[in-house]
Scaffold this motif. Structure first.
Motif, PDB file in Angstrom:
ATOM      1  N   ASN A 127       0.829  -1.200   0.000  1.00  0.00           N
ATOM      2  CA  ASN A 127       0.000   0.000   0.000  1.00  0.00           C
ATOM      3  C   ASN A 127       0.869   1.259   0.000  1.00  0.00           C
ATOM      4  O   ASN A 127       0.560   2.249  -0.674  1.00  0.00           O
ATOM      5  CB  ASN A 127      -0.912  -0.009   1.221  1.00  0.00           C
ATOM      6  N   ILE A 128       1.970   1.232   0.752  1.00  0.00           N
ATOM      7  CA  ILE A 128       2.902   2.369   0.779  1.00  0.00           C
ATOM      8  C   ILE A 128       3.481   2.616  -0.607  1.00  0.00           C
ATOM      9  O   ILE A 128       3.505   3.742  -1.107  1.00  0.00           O
ATOM     10  CB  ILE A 128       4.032   2.107   1.798  1.00  0.00           C
ATOM     11  N   LEU A 129       3.946   1.537  -1.249  1.00  0.00           N
ATOM     12  CA  LEU A 129       4.558   1.678  -2.564  1.00  0.00           C
ATOM     13  C   LEU A 129       3.547   2.134  -3.611  1.00  0.00           C
ATOM     14  O   LEU A 129       3.788   3.086  -4.360  1.00  0.00           O
ATOM     15  CB  LEU A 129       5.181   0.342  -2.978  1.00  0.00           C
ATOM     16  N   ALA A 130       2.404   1.462  -3.641  1.00  0.00           N
ATOM     17  CA  ALA A 130       1.384   1.816  -4.628  1.00  0.00           C
ATOM     18  C   ALA A 130       0.876   3.230  -4.393  1.00  0.00           C
ATOM     19  O   ALA A 130       0.724   4.016  -5.344  1.00  0.00           O
ATOM     20  CB  ALA A 130       0.226   0.818  -4.560  1.00  0.00           C
ATOM     21  N   GLY A 131       0.626   3.566  -3.139  1.00  0.00           N
ATOM     22  CA  GLY A 131       0.118   4.897  -2.827  1.00  0.00           C
ATOM     23  C   GLY A 131       1.100   5.993  -3.178  1.00  0.00           C
ATOM     24  O   GLY A 131       0.705   7.071  -3.639  1.00  0.00           O
ATOM     25  N   SER A 132       2.394   5.713  -3.014  1.00  0.00           N
ATOM     26  CA  SER A 132       3.418   6.716  -3.331  1.00  0.00           C
ATOM     27  C   SER A 132       3.461   7.012  -4.821  1.00  0.00           C
ATOM     28  O   SER A 132       3.524   8.173  -5.244  1.00  0.00           O
ATOM     29  CB  SER A 132       4.795   6.225  -2.850  1.00  0.00           C
ATOM     30  N   TYR A 133       3.437   5.966  -5.643  1.00  0.00           N
ATOM     31  CA  TYR A 133       3.469   6.168  -7.087  1.00  0.00           C
ATOM     32  C   TYR A 133       2.172   6.800  -7.589  1.00  0.00           C
ATOM     33  O   TYR A 133       2.187   7.666  -8.457  1.00  0.00           O
ATOM     34  CB  TYR A 133       3.712   4.839  -7.806  1.00  0.00           C
ATOM     35  N   LEU A 134       1.061   6.368  -7.027  1.00  0.00           N
ATOM     36  CA  LEU A 134      -0.224   6.913  -7.464  1.00  0.00           C
ATOM     37  C   LEU A 134      -0.338   8.384  -7.093  1.00  0.00           C
ATOM     38  O   LEU A 134      -0.835   9.206  -7.875  1.00  0.00           O
ATOM     39  CB  LEU A 134      -1.364   6.115  -6.825  1.00  0.00           C
ATOM     40  N   SER A 135       0.142   8.738  -5.912  1.00  0.00           N
ATOM     41  CA  SER A 135       0.124  10.131  -5.486  1.00  0.00           C
ATOM     42  C   SER A 135       0.995  10.985  -6.400  1.00  0.00           C
ATOM     43  O   SER A 135       0.633  12.112  -6.758  1.00  0.00           O
ATOM     44  CB  SER A 135       0.610  10.242  -4.036  1.00  0.00           C
ATOM     45  N   SER A 136       2.154  10.441  -6.794  1.00  0.00           N
ATOM     46  CA  SER A 136       3.046  11.157  -7.708  1.00  0.00           C
ATOM     47  C   SER A 136       2.372  11.399  -9.052  1.00  0.00           C
ATOM     48  O   SER A 136       2.422  12.500  -9.609  1.00  0.00           O
ATOM     49  CB  SER A 136       4.337  10.348  -7.909  1.00  0.00           C
ATOM     50  N   LEU A 137       1.703  10.371  -9.582  1.00  0.00           N
ATOM     51  CA  LEU A 137       1.018  10.519 -10.865  1.00  0.00           C
ATOM     52  C   LEU A 137      -0.127  11.518 -10.758  1.00  0.00           C
ATOM     53  O   LEU A 137      -0.336  12.337 -11.660  1.00  0.00           O
ATOM     54  CB  LEU A 137       0.495   9.163 -11.331  1.00  0.00           C
ATOM     55  N   ALA A 138      -0.860  11.471  -9.649  1.00  0.00           N
ATOM     56  CA  ALA A 138      -1.973  12.400  -9.459  1.00  0.00           C
ATOM     57  C   ALA A 138      -1.474  13.837  -9.384  1.00  0.00           C
ATOM     58  O   ALA A 138      -2.100  14.760  -9.930  1.00  0.00           O
ATOM     59  CB  ALA A 138      -2.748  12.035  -8.196  1.00  0.00           C
ATOM     60  N   ASP A 139      -0.333  14.051  -8.716  1.00  0.00           N
ATOM     61  CA  ASP A 139       0.233  15.404  -8.624  1.00  0.00           C
ATOM     62  C   ASP A 139       0.644  15.925 -10.000  1.00  0.00           C
ATOM     63  O   ASP A 139       0.436  17.098 -10.322  1.00  0.00           O
ATOM     64  CB  ASP A 139       1.441  15.410  -7.674  1.00  0.00           C
ATOM     65  N   PHE A 140       1.258  15.044 -10.809  1.00  0.00           N
ATOM     66  CA  PHE A 140       1.700  15.452 -12.135  1.00  0.00           C
ATOM     67  C   PHE A 140       0.527  15.777 -13.049  1.00  0.00           C
ATOM     68  O   PHE A 140       0.578  16.726 -13.833  1.00  0.00           O
ATOM     69  CB  PHE A 140       2.552  14.344 -12.763  1.00  0.00           C
ATOM     70  N   THR A 141      -0.512  14.961 -12.981  1.00  0.00           N
ATOM     71  CA  THR A 141      -1.628  15.108 -13.917  1.00  0.00           C
ATOM     72  C   THR A 141      -2.717  16.028 -13.404  1.00  0.00           C
ATOM     73  O   THR A 141      -3.575  16.460 -14.182  1.00  0.00           O
ATOM     74  CB  THR A 141      -2.263  13.736 -14.195  1.00  0.00           C
ATOM     75  N   GLN A 142      -2.706  16.313 -12.092  1.00  0.00           N
ATOM     76  CA  GLN A 142      -3.782  17.073 -11.454  1.00  0.00           C
ATOM     77  C   GLN A 142      -5.128  16.364 -11.594  1.00  0.00           C
ATOM     78  O   GLN A 142      -6.184  16.989 -11.609  1.00  0.00           O
ATOM     79  CB  GLN A 142      -3.867  18.484 -12.050  1.00  0.00           C
ATOM     80  N   LEU A 143      -5.067  15.030 -11.690  1.00  0.00           N
ATOM     81  CA  LEU A 143      -6.272  14.213 -11.715  1.00  0.00           C
ATOM     82  C   LEU A 143      -6.494  13.599 -10.341  1.00  0.00           C
ATOM     83  O   LEU A 143      -5.542  13.296  -9.617  1.00  0.00           O
ATOM     84  CB  LEU A 143      -6.139  13.091 -12.747  1.00  0.00           C
ATOM     85  N   SER A 144      -7.744  13.417  -9.965  1.00  0.00           N
ATOM     86  CA  SER A 144      -8.070  12.745  -8.714  1.00  0.00           C
ATOM     87  C   SER A 144      -7.923  11.241  -8.911  1.00  0.00           C
ATOM     88  O   SER A 144      -8.630  10.635  -9.718  1.00  0.00           O
ATOM     89  CB  SER A 144      -9.505  13.084  -8.290  1.00  0.00           C
ATOM     90  N   MET A 145      -6.979  10.628  -8.181  1.00  0.00           N
ATOM     91  CA  MET A 145      -6.724   9.189  -8.300  1.00  0.00           C
ATOM     92  C   MET A 145      -6.449   8.643  -6.902  1.00  0.00           C
ATOM     93  O   MET A 145      -5.455   9.003  -6.277  1.00  0.00           O
ATOM     94  CB  MET A 145      -5.539   8.921  -9.230  1.00  0.00           C
TER      95      MET A 145
END
Length: 214
Positions: A127-145
């Motif tokens: 969950n830590i690993l997945a959440g970290s990458y997903l948060s990074s992608l959401a920040d870059f795209t400004q999409l809610s994920m």
């Protein structure tokens, strides 16, 4: 349409995906350091876009037994997310968190029973690993994920992906692969992070990254 997209992506556009992976790895390293109570460094050797059917080959083949944390991504760009590691890598991780000498013996004997504590520890790390990458992608795209509660499976890679299809419904045809290597000064562990956006999500994600579908 997707084939056109992948064939016409420029190097700088792959650099954007690598930056997403690097930032996610940095966030994950910080979180894992707190969990393990020791410094952890993480690297992202490569980022690729691959066809869905090639995922088992990345982890050693469809019959390779792996440990997977998988979850559903909800929000503006829904999809599915898998983090796959070998059984040996899981032993290394768990031994640092819950002292899993019993698990090491069980894996050596091809016994795949996990205690509730071991399952919980693997889920938390995934969950830590997945959440970290997903948060990074959401920040870059400004999409809610946002990720749902993770599930854990120990099985052949092909069976895990098939179960994911049943669990989450039809998946997209391509995945974003972020290979991850992390080490704590003693051991080095390699893992594979796969984001499989729903078909309608690909356009949203890549348009937000500056790679519009044409």
């Amino acid at each position: 349409m997707l084939v056109y997209l992948f064939d016409h992506m420029e190097e700088f556009q792959f650099d954007v995906l690598r930056e997403v992976g690097n930032i996610g790895a940095g966030n994950a390293a910080t979180a894992l350091s707190k969990l393990l109570e020791k410094p952890v460094d993480m690297m992202v050797p490569q980022v690729k876009l691959i066809p869905f059917e090639q995922i088992p080959d990345i982890v050693g083949g469809a019959e390779e037994v792996v440990i997977a944390v998988f979850l559903r991504v909800v929000g503006d760009a829904p999809g599915n997310l898998f983090f796959l590691i070998s059984r040996e890598s899981a032993v290394q991780l768990l031994s640092k968190v819950v002292g899993s000498q019993e698990l090491m013996k069980a894996l050596e004997n091809d016994s795949l029973d996990l205690t509730e504590l071991q399952v919980s520890a693997l889920q938390e790390m995934g969950n830590i690993l997945a959440g970290s990458y997903l948060s990074s992608l959401a920040d870059f795209t400004q999409l809610s994920m946002s990720p749902t509660v993770p599930s854990l499976a120990i099985d052949m890679a092909g069976a895990i992906l098939s179960y994911g299809l049943i669990q989450f419904g039809e998946m997209g045809e391509h995945a974003v692969l972020i290979d991850t290597t992390f080490h704590d000064g003693e051991d080095q562990v390699e893992g594979h992070f796969f984001l499989i956006p729903d078909p309608e999500s690909f356009g949203k994600i890549f348009a937000a990254l500056g790679v519009p579908l044409e």
